[in-house]
Design a protein around this motif. Structure first.
Motif: not given
Ligand code: CMP
Length: 125
Positions: A3, A43, A46, A51, A55, A85, A96, A103-104, A106, A108-109
């Motif tokens: 990321k 994404y 989600h 979020f 994101l 996460t 991570r 958490v945003t 973070n 890698v995905h």
């Molecule tokens: P990722 O594995 O890329 O998949 C979805 C992404 O949403 C996650 O990593 C985080 O970066 C983001 N995410 C998940 N939960 C939250 C949260 N509670 N607040 C903000 N971002 C979030």
């Protein structure tokens, strides 16, 4: 996917080394940049989450690297290597825990299933 936060911190090499050291082979790599529309699509599972906009803005804020990895039991093994996460909850030694900011941002995905791998890998390869 590596990321934008990890890209800005020059962590591509370190992250790929973690994957190689854990027995993954790198099959393909692609540097790219998501538009907001592409990030929303990537994404889309989600989209109802609070979020979501934060994101997609973040993930389209800079370059990313799509990384196509292979090994036995790849999805499960990679998620273990990546960690929780939220880096505050990630175990010591995970990507991570060691490289994420929050958490945003973070670092890698990793695809959470074979089905999401098939969907997500099409954005790069
Ligand atoms: P990722 O594995 O890329 O998949 C979805 C992404 O949403 C996650 O990593 C985080 O970066 C983001 N995410 C998940 N939960 C939250 C949260 N509670 N607040 C903000 N971002 C979030």
């Amino acid at each position: 996917m590596i990321k934008p936060d990890a890209m800005r911190k020059n962590l591509i090499g370190e992250i790929l080394k973690r994957a190689e050291d854990a027995g993954f082979k790198i099959v393909d790599l692609k540097v790219g940049k998501f538009s907001l529309t592409q990030a929303r699509k990537f994404y889309q599972v989600h989209q109802e989450k609070s979020f979501f906009e934060k994101l997609v803005k973040f993930v389209s804020s800079g370059k990313v690297v799509g990384v196509l990895l292979t090994r036995r039991n790849a999805v499960k093994k990679l998620r273990k290597l990546v960690g929780a996460t939220d880096p505050k909850e990630a175990k010591r030694g995970t990507i991570r825990r060691d490289f994420a900011t929050n958490v945003t941002k973070n670092a890698v995905h990793a695809s959470d299933s074979a089905q999401s791998f098939r969907y997500e890998s099409k954005f790069f390869f």
